[in-house]
Design an enzyme around this catalytic site. Structure first.
Site, short mmCIF file in Angstrom:
data_model
loop_
_atom_site.label_atom_id
_atom_site.label_comp_id
_atom_site.label_asym_id
_atom_site.label_seq_id
_atom_site.Cartn_x
_atom_site.Cartn_y
_atom_site.Cartn_z
N ASN A 18 0.60 -2.78 5.09
CA ASN A 18 1.40 -4.21 5.21
C ASN A 18 2.69 -3.71 5.65
O ASN A 18 3.58 -3.12 4.89
CB ASN A 18 1.03 -4.71 3.89
N CYS B 179 0.88 -1.17 0.08
CA CYS B 179 -0.09 0.14 -0.06
C CYS B 179 0.80 1.15 0.14
O CYS B 179 2.20 1.21 0.17
CB CYS B 179 -0.87 0.01 1.24
N ARG C 134 -5.26 6.78 1.18
CA ARG C 134 -4.27 5.73 0.75
C ARG C 134 -4.61 5.14 -0.62
O ARG C 134 -5.87 5.32 -1.23
CB ARG C 134 -3.82 4.42 1.77
#
Length: 325
Positions: free
Chosen positions: A79, A2, A16
């Site tokens: 992540n 991400c 995001r």
């Protein structure tokens, strides 16, 4: 993987890209002030700040990927495999599971400074949501409507809270290493490069954009971190909400992942499932999806924020072609 950013041309925008190979049926979810948040090891939170973001509605419990509250504090989990560590329950600490972390912070805090004080009490406990839904290994970007941001990483040696001078976050390696890596791109520029090679060699500026020629172009997290930081800091600012939101999504889309480029398994490719952003000053939430690049809008202020029931919107994933002939 991400990418998350804070963009502050006039108002402050936070959000995001969510890059994964599978989708979870996520929705835009508004949690009003009187929704009864229940926590595994902490007291329930019957009254709190209202929040909006993208979440999986798991039987009436919002599992937020990212969100912002009505006070202008935003938070996103990205992540962080191989590094993220969650801990045993500890006496004398606020034991909060990783899936509870976003609502716990956004329910209590209005600013980054308030968040730092609360973080000093928190232990991210190693607790799964259910047997079928194990914890995701994450680190977090947190920002408020001053544009100030921090990164929270829970490594094997404990929780680290880093001030974030660039307002960007991707994935591995640890945040200080991502920052240090920017030193390797000090010569990148939006302007045409000067000839520092030799005054005895004539250089031909054969193409526009040569100043950015050495920007990394990979799907990997270090490349995306450098690229999104460069693009953000060189983006124009406007007095127009529409222009600034449009620019914000151009920045995120500049590091989005196309299907077919990032193989994570047999016939499995990671891609940018959605991009989102909220105006932290106004509480207006925006998003696009992989198949719908139209900017969709949800204004949390138009809902009853004093209610007790979750408010959900299915994400609009089908774009339309505008035929002109």
């Amino acid at each position: 993987m991400c990418t998350s950013i804070v963009f502050s041309p006039k108002d402050h925008y936070f959000g995001r890209n969510l890059d994964l190979e599978i989708t979870f049926g996520q929705q835009v979810v508004i949690t009003p002030r009187n929704y009864d948040f229940k926590f595994r090891k902490m007291p329930e939170l019957k009254q709190h700040y209202a929040m909006v973001g993208i979440a999986l509605n798991a039987g009436g419990y919002p599992l937020y990927f990212d969100a912002a509250n009505e006070k202008g504090l935003g938070m996103a989990g990205l992540n962080y495999p191989g590094n993220a560590t969650y801990y045993d329950v500890k006496d004398g600490k606020d034991n909060v599971a990783s899936f509870e972390f976003i609502p716990w912070i956004l329910g209590h805090c209005a600013t980054v400074e308030e968040t730092k004080k609360l973080l000093a009490k928190i232990n991210i406990a190693d607790i799964n949501f259910s047997e079928k839904m194990v914890t995701s290994k994450l680190h977090w970007l947190i920002a408020d409507k001053t544009g100030t941001s921090i990164v929270v990483e829970t490594d094997k040696d404990g929780m680290h809270v880093y001030d974030n001078p660039v307002g960007c976050l991707t994935n591995n390696p640890q945040f200080p290493k991502q920052l240090f890596n920017l030193n390797n791109y000090a010569d990148v520029s939006a302007a045409m490069p000067k000839n520092n090679f030799s005054d005895q060699v004539k250089m031909d500026g054969y193409s526009r954009g040569l100043g950015s020629r050495n920007l990394p172009g990979g799907m990997d997290s270090e490349s995306r971190f450098v690229r999104v930081a460069f693009n953000k800091f060189n983006a124009p600012a406007s007095d127009s909400e529409e222009e600034n939101v449009d620019t914000y999504f151009h920045i995120l889309h500049s590091v989005e992942q196309q299907k077919g480029l990032d193989q994570v398994g047999p016939d499995a490719f990671e891609y940018t499932i959605y991009s989102d952003g909220i105006n932290l000053d106004k509480g207006i939430f925006y998003y696009t999806t992989y198949t719908n690049k139209q900017i969709n809008v949800v204004d949390m202020n138009k809902e009853d924020l004093d209610s007790s029931d979750l408010i959900t919107y299915d994400m609009l994933t089908k774009g339309k072609f505008n035929h002109q002939n």
